[in-house]
Design an enzyme around this catalytic site. Structure first.
Site, short mmCIF file in Angstrom:
data_model
loop_
_atom_site.label_atom_id
_atom_site.label_comp_id
_atom_site.label_asym_id
_atom_site.label_seq_id
_atom_site.Cartn_x
_atom_site.Cartn_y
_atom_site.Cartn_z
N ASN A 210 0.85 -1.26 0.01
CA ASN A 210 -0.10 0.02 -0.12
C ASN A 210 0.94 1.23 -0.03
O ASN A 210 1.93 1.02 -0.03
CB ASN A 210 -0.88 -0.18 1.20
CG ASN A 210 -0.30 -0.24 2.71
OD1 ASN A 210 0.65 0.69 2.81
ND2 ASN A 210 -0.63 -1.13 3.19
N ASP A 278 -4.77 -5.90 5.16
CA ASP A 278 -5.91 -6.74 5.57
C ASP A 278 -5.70 -7.95 4.89
O ASP A 278 -5.99 -8.95 5.58
CB ASP A 278 -6.98 -6.14 4.87
CG ASP A 278 -7.48 -4.68 5.77
OD1 ASP A 278 -7.09 -4.55 6.89
OD2 ASP A 278 -7.85 -3.77 4.95
N LYS A 288 8.72 -17.59 -9.45
CA LYS A 288 8.03 -16.49 -10.46
C LYS A 288 7.00 -17.08 -11.24
O LYS A 288 7.27 -17.88 -12.01
CB LYS A 288 9.22 -15.63 -11.20
CG LYS A 288 8.58 -14.42 -11.71
CD LYS A 288 9.64 -13.58 -12.42
CE LYS A 288 8.99 -12.68 -13.15
NZ LYS A 288 9.40 -12.00 -14.32
N PRO A 305 -3.81 -11.19 10.11
CA PRO A 305 -3.93 -10.76 11.70
C PRO A 305 -4.24 -9.59 11.91
O PRO A 305 -3.68 -8.61 11.20
CB PRO A 305 -2.60 -11.50 12.58
CG PRO A 305 -1.50 -11.23 11.39
CD PRO A 305 -2.28 -11.81 10.05
N ASP A 306 -5.29 -9.23 12.85
CA ASP A 306 -5.60 -7.98 13.25
C ASP A 306 -4.52 -7.36 14.58
O ASP A 306 -5.23 -7.83 15.57
CB ASP A 306 -7.00 -7.92 13.53
CG ASP A 306 -7.51 -6.40 13.93
OD1 ASP A 306 -6.69 -5.55 14.03
OD2 ASP A 306 -8.62 -5.93 13.44
N ILE A 307 -3.44 -6.88 14.30
CA ILE A 307 -2.50 -6.42 15.44
C ILE A 307 -3.16 -5.75 16.30
O ILE A 307 -3.05 -5.95 17.63
CB ILE A 307 -1.27 -5.93 14.71
CG1 ILE A 307 -0.79 -6.70 13.75
CG2 ILE A 307 -0.40 -5.74 15.90
CD1 ILE A 307 0.66 -6.39 12.94
N PHE A 325 -4.53 3.79 14.50
CA PHE A 325 -4.53 4.56 13.29
C PHE A 325 -5.69 4.27 12.38
O PHE A 325 -5.59 2.96 12.12
CB PHE A 325 -3.15 4.89 12.59
CG PHE A 325 -2.54 6.16 13.30
CD1 PHE A 325 -1.95 5.73 14.30
CD2 PHE A 325 -2.33 7.16 12.52
CE1 PHE A 325 -1.03 7.04 14.90
CE2 PHE A 325 -1.31 8.29 12.98
CZ PHE A 325 -0.78 8.07 14.24
N LYS A 339 -14.27 2.32 14.22
CA LYS A 339 -13.29 1.29 14.46
C LYS A 339 -12.64 1.32 15.94
O LYS A 339 -12.43 0.27 16.30
CB LYS A 339 -12.15 1.76 13.54
CG LYS A 339 -10.90 1.25 13.58
CD LYS A 339 -9.82 1.69 12.47
CE LYS A 339 -8.63 0.87 12.66
NZ LYS A 339 -7.72 1.00 11.47
N LYS A 343 -12.23 -2.39 17.63
CA LYS A 343 -10.99 -2.82 17.98
C LYS A 343 -10.91 -3.05 19.44
O LYS A 343 -9.95 -3.79 19.73
CB LYS A 343 -10.01 -2.20 17.39
CG LYS A 343 -9.90 -1.80 15.95
CD LYS A 343 -9.67 -2.97 15.17
CE LYS A 343 -9.66 -2.90 13.63
NZ LYS A 343 -9.23 -3.75 12.64
#
Ligand SMILES: Cc1cc2nc3c(=O)[nH]c(=O)nc-3n(C[C@H](O)[C@H](O)[C@H](O)COP(=O)(O)O)c2cc1C
Length: 400
Positions: A210, A278, A288, A305-307, A325, A339, A343
């Site tokens: 990203n 995500d 390759k 995983p959602d840290i 964030f 959020k 979370k």
């Protein structure tokens, strides 16, 4: 009684040992007294006479030293300083420490001490990357040993990579932080910050990524250190210089970032500023991928995983303050409030990353610090200023 801080400095037999002379000078400038201990291999690189002259005290080299054993003894020597520092920490010394060996003065002191231990590793890149050294690093971290460096760069042996001794000012800062000499509203507090993007491999040459530059997370790490905190920065791939005086851990994927985060607890404050992917490719290709006539490759995705949620959910090691964030492109505050609830963290710092917001890679940002009850906004500020606002608010919160 004196407030003067002191360290026991163990100098291993590495090519970077000469830098400990400069380290002793800089520590003395900070009014920190140094008792040097030199390994046998260390005497090949730096002389006890130079060390004794700079440190203005006796240098210890021998476990079976009759005079020292009758006057002070190795157990007392291991305990009288505020901190034990190993610089440079050779691969050999780290292996001894990780396995509890005590067959010379340095390793015996390291096993006998009841003080915190900070090590500054320095070795050839292959020695550092060797699985045996990597296993020892994991063990030492689990044992609570603090690390400063190593840095990535050119080495005396002509190779390049991780393994260079940290710069002397960075080692001094790490020592000051470990003995709580850093002054500021966050002194004595430990902060873990994640930063940058993650790269999720598709095959050995391609990855999902990203637009995060890491600038906000790095600014947080830098400012937190200036405010006196003991900082661990866990970063995905970025092109940014590593801030000085902090612990730096480089990772690539979301799963590596999660593992590094959990391995570096407990901390007082965790700030998840990284733009963690995500999704990852469920099964990345070993070779390759080639264009074929059969059509386009089908990439099956798996959830990462959602840290932030993982940290917020922890029972024993949950940081006192968990800050996430939110990069949003529309209805920024509403999305961030959702959020926050989802979370289970304490605050969300929301920013607008739509083309209008122009946050990614930029030096400026606009943030909204959102807690269960309040929203505080800071518009068009530098990422350093945004970091300062977040961290000063955190310092205030932890004092309540
Ligand atoms: C010229 C030279 C440079 C060396 N530099 C390093 C080094 O930077 N890091 C390291 O881990 N070992 C280095 N070594 C190997 C160590 O000296 C060796 O492992 C020694 O047993 C370390 O002992 P110590 O850990 O008790 O100090 C070097 C050896 C030589 C001959």
């Amino acid at each position: 009684m004196t407030d003067k801080k002191s360290i026991l400095l163990i100098i291993g037999g590495g090519i970077a040992a000469y830098k400990c002379l400069e380290l002793i000078r800089r520590l003395k400038e900070q009014d920190i007294s140094v008792t040097p201990v030199l390994t046998k291999a260390g005497t090949e690189f730096v002389t006890p006479l130079s060390l004794a002259t700079l440190a203005e005290t006796e240098v210890h080299t021998d476990l079976f030293d009759l005079k020292n054993e009758t006057e002070i003894g190795h157990i007392q020597l291991s305990r009288q300083a505020d901190l034990v520092v190993v610089a440079p920490a050779t691969a050999d010394l780290m292996a001894k420490m990780a396995n509890g060996l005590a067959n010379d003065l340095a390793s015996t002191l390291l096993l006998a001490t009841d003080k915190d231990v900070l090590i500054a590793p320095a070795m050839n890149v292959r020695m550092w990357q060797h699985p045996a050294t990597q296993r020892n690093i994991d063990t030492l971290k689990q044992d609570g040993v603090k690390f400063v460096g190593p840095e990535i760069g050119d080495m005396a042996c002509g190779e390049t990579g991780p393994g260079r001794l940290s710069e002397v000012p960075d080692i001094v800062t790490a020592i000051q932080s470990a003995i709580h000499m850093k002054k500021g509203p966050l002194s004595g507090k430990s902060i873990l910050i994640t930063a940058g993007p993650t790269h999720e491999p598709i095959d050995p040459v391609r990855y999902i990524a990203n637009r995060s530059s890491g600038k906000q997370g790095y600014a947080l790490a830098e400012v937190a250190s200036v405010l006196g905190a003991d900082v661990t920065l866990i970063s995905g791939p970025t092109k940014l210089p590593v801030p000085s005086g902090i612990r730096f851990i480089e990772v690539e994927t979301a799963r590596e970032m999660r593992d590094a985060t959990l391995a570096n607890l407990p901390v007082d404050i965790a700030i998840c500023a990284a733009a963690v992917a995500d999704w990852r490719v469920k099964k990345s290709a070993g070779q390759k991928m080639k264009k074929t006539k059969e059509g386009l490759p089908q990439l099956e995705l798996a959830e990462n995983p959602d840290i932030l949620a993982n940290l917020s959910d922890l029972k024993d090691k949950r940081p006192s303050l968990v800050i996430g964030f939110a990069a949003e492109t529309e209805t920024v505050i509403e999305h961030a409030q959702k959020k926050l609830k989802k979370k289970g963290c304490d605050w969300i710092v929301a920013n607008d990353v739509s083309a209008k917001g122009n946050v990614f890679g930029n030096d400026e940002t606009s943030i909204h610090i959102i807690s269960a009850k309040t929203v505080e906004s800071f518009e068009n500020v530098s990422k350093e200023d945004a970091a300062k606002q977040i961290l000063l608010k955190a310092a205030k919160e932890l004092k309540l």
